[in-house]
Design an enzyme around this catalytic site. Structure first.
Site, PDB file in Angstrom:
ATOM      1  N   SER A   1     -22.309  96.301  91.477  1.00  0.00           N
ATOM      2  CA  SER A   1     -23.683  96.562  91.091  1.00  0.00           C
ATOM      3  C   SER A   1     -23.643  96.947  89.618  1.00  0.00           C
ATOM      4  CB  SER A   1     -24.291  97.674  91.943  1.00  0.00           C
ATOM      5  OG  SER A   1     -25.705  97.613  91.830  1.00  0.00           O
ATOM      6  N   GLU A   2     -24.505  96.305  88.821  1.00  0.00           N
ATOM      7  CA  GLU A   2     -24.310  96.338  87.367  1.00  0.00           C
ATOM      8  C   GLU A   2     -24.590  97.702  86.734  1.00  0.00           C
ATOM      9  OE1 GLU A   2     -26.461  94.454  89.007  1.00  0.00           O
ATOM     10  OE2 GLU A   2     -28.421  94.369  88.020  1.00  0.00           O
ATOM     11  N   ASN A   3     -25.143  98.640  87.495  1.00  0.00           N
ATOM     12  CA  ASN A   3     -25.293  99.978  86.923  1.00  0.00           C
ATOM     13  C   ASN A   3     -23.954 100.726  86.893  1.00  0.00           C
ATOM     14  OD1 ASN A   3     -25.633  99.978  89.811  1.00  0.00           O
ATOM     15  ND2 ASN A   3     -26.099 102.151  89.663  1.00  0.00           N
TER      16      ASN A   3
END
Lengths: 217, 234
Positions: free
Chosen positions: A45-47
């Site tokens: 997840s790109e966070n």
């Protein structure tokens, strides 16, 4: 017609062993519930997490542990956390093998629009532009038509673009399509949906080559 | 001897902030935001701010509090949904908004702190984001030139920190914080747990204290969750 969950189920069949996968918000998130037996994948997840697990048990939510959709999640054994620059280094550097995301429009040349409706909705692109500019496999998960019944598979996108010439595969509630040679190639039909139905719901160039099999779910 | 960056509280940590300055504010959504520094900005009533932050908070928390008071002139962000007041101010033209891809935003902060003036990225090529930007082809693929970002102050939040300004983040609350910490002329770090220099394991430090000018013990953390999602035990 497929439900949103069935679209996710069909996309899950595309997963390959040992892939790192980024799932977007909405239908793509549901793909994690349908990983086929014998396939090992790790979700990014790109966070800032690799090794994203399921939602926490009630009462065990951690405000410091969320996904890019701002939902509370868990981390699986072997997970890692990292800053946003490292996260997008993984994405731009092609260390993540598959991106699944939603779209408002897809064009037959692989252009995608999913971040802005001028004058009406401006939420921003988040990580979508970085993802579509770099991923080698991009699957779009979406309904075949919009709420007004208009086709979302177009000759040319009318909305502001998120990326150009990047979408390779689309799974909708009606069909699986491949995007190549400036056309949508019909690969599979949803159970009970005819080629004529799909032709009627596709505004861009649709290529139908021989008998088109029904999806197996 | 480790340099001492400790200040008593948010009030002292924000000395020198003025109207019309550019601030970086760490966090992703409401996760890992510098709650104490944001409250202090609200208290000081400074206006005309340019805020560089991935998101703009929600209506009644995070940067949403500064928006309510019309203290922000311009936002530089990647995603600004979940905030009605933001959308209203943007569509009415009261608020200037520069939306940029999340990875480019992160790298522009990192570059600002690392002394790299600009870099090429494929993200945004062929879109509105590329308008007015130099395009160059590498290995047959077009890329756009993105400039580094800088800020008068960077406000970051860490889990643990020491008096030397060394920081350790927790889980996905790391996000933009380490990058913005590098890019502030004055970086203010607030932490949940503050210890004397020497107590943190140097192997475990995420942000070396050299990037931090002021550190203080944060208080009254709300750590709100935007979307509580759970599964049942049965």
């Amino acid at each position: 017609m497929l439900s949103k969950d069935q679209i996710a189920q069909r996309i899950a069949q595309e997963l390959q062993n040992n892939w790192y996968v980024n799932l977007g918000i909405g239908i793509p998130t549901l793909v994690a519930n349908h990983i086929p037996e014998g396939i090992d994948v790790e979700f990014q997840s790109e966070n800032g997490i690799l090794g994203m697990g399921p939602f926490p048990f009630e009462g065990e939510e951690d405000a410091d542990l969320i996904n890019a959709g701002k939902q509370t999640i868990t981390a699986l054994p072997g997970a890692t956390y990292f800053d946003s620059a490292t996260s997008f280094a993984m994405i731009r550097g092609k260390h993540v093998q598959l991106t699944v995301l939603g779209a408002m429009e897809v064009a037959q040349n692989g252009d995608i629009a999913n971040w802005k409706i001028p004058g009406r909705m401006v939420k921003g692109m988040g990580g979508a532009m970085d993802l579509v500019a770099s991923a080698e496999n991009i699957i779009v998960a979406m309904m075949h038509t919009n709420k007004r019944g208009e086709s979302k598979l177009l000759e040319k996108c009318s909305l502001p673009l998120t990326g150009v010439n990047c979408v390779t595969r689309i799974v909708t509630n009606m069909a699986v399509l491949e995007v190549k040679d400036n056309a949508f190639y019909l690969i599979e039909r949803a159970p009970g949906v005819s080629v004529a139905d799909i032709e009627a719901a596709t505004a861009g160039t649709l290529v139908v080559d021989g008998d088109v099999p029904e999806m197996k779910l | 001897m480790a340099l001492n960056k400790l200040v008593a509280d948010a009030k002292i940590a924000l000395e020198g902030v003025q109207n019309d300055m550019t601030f970086m504010v760490g966090g992703f959504g409401l996760c890992g935001i510098p709650e104490n520094s944001i409250s202090e900005m609200v208290n000081r009533g400074i206006t005309g701010l340019t805020c560089i932050s991935n998101n703009a908070g929600v209506d009644d928390f995070g940067l949403g509090l500064l928006l309510q008071g019309k203290q922000i002139k311009k936002m530089i962000s990647s995603y600004v949904g979940e905030n009605d007041e933001f959308e209203r101010q943007m569509l009415s033209g009261e608020l200037e908004v520069d939306l940029i891809p999340q990875g480019s935003l992160a790298e522009r902060c990192r570059a600002g702190g690392a002394g790299i003036p600009a870099f090429y990225t494929p993200a945004g090529y062929g879109t509105e984001v590329a308008e007015g930007k130099e395009v160059r082809v590498f290995d047959g693929k077009p890329h756009i030139l993105e400039a580094a970002l800088h800020a008068d102050f960077a406000f970051v939040k860490a889990w643990k920190g020491d008096t030397a300004g060394n920081l350790i983040y927790k889980a996905t609350a790391k996000n933009f914080n380490p990058l913005m910490a590098m890019a502030g002329k004055i970086t203010v770090a607030e932490v949940e747990i503050l210890v004397p220099a020497g107590e943190l394991d140097p192997n475990q430090i995420h942000t070396p204290g050299v990037f931090v000018q002021r550190i203080f013990q944060g208080t009254d953390y709300q750590k709100r969750i935007e979307r509580v999602t759970t599964r049942s035990k049965s």
